[in-house]
Design a protein around this motif. Sequence first.
Motif: not given
Length: 227
Positions: A48-62, A64-67, A89-97
């Motif tokens: 419902p927050g449109k693009k801002d919520e979408l972009l925040d959600g991208l951070v949440d996904v990455v 979660a991948q690190i965790h 471990v964080a670097r391995d994930v973030v290199l993909g993003h």
Amino acid sequence: MVSNGLSRGRVLEAGVALADEQGLAAVTMRGVAARLGVEAMSLYHHLPGKKDELLDGLVDVVAAQIHAGLADRPDGDDWRFDVRSRCLVARDVVLGHPWLPGLLGSRAQIRPGIYQLYDGVLGAMVRGGCTYRLAHRAMHALGSMVLGFTPELFSPEAGDEDASADALEAMARTLPHITAMVAAELHDPADPTLGWCDSQTEFEFTLDLLLDGLERQRLAEDASLRP
């Protein structure tokens, strides 16, 4: 809840995949909807927050991948091993993003999953004998290394090779030492980087340098507290 076969998780995963393939600029409500084969209005139920919520959600996904990667990480007896492995471990994930560092800098608030990554590193330090005072200074020193990347002072954009050569020639007249360093340190474009100078070797060198220095400080503080 699911609408038209969609869920919040599915929408965000599509956003991450789109950013990975086409860059962050391609991540719009319309762009994600097209990837999913739906109308953009179909996403508003989940974001419902449109693009801002979408972009925040991208951070949440990455985050979660690190965790998830940290859950499979072996424990070590040395706090430096623990912190080092967390950063790697964080670097391995973030290199993909590779878009994540830029996105983090644009968000108005730090997401809970990011705070949890820093809290995990802080806990490792304290369990290893660091005082909260030293750990506080360590967190400032480590900075974004906890998230797997380092901000770089020099980050020229990829572009015309002739233009880059002209820029180096112009720099050489006023900044001879920086120019010599640039010429010596240019990386193979195939290197897995998150910034011009941020190769794996340099990341690990800086991380080890910080951790070794912090261990010396921890031992000195410990000795000063003994009767």
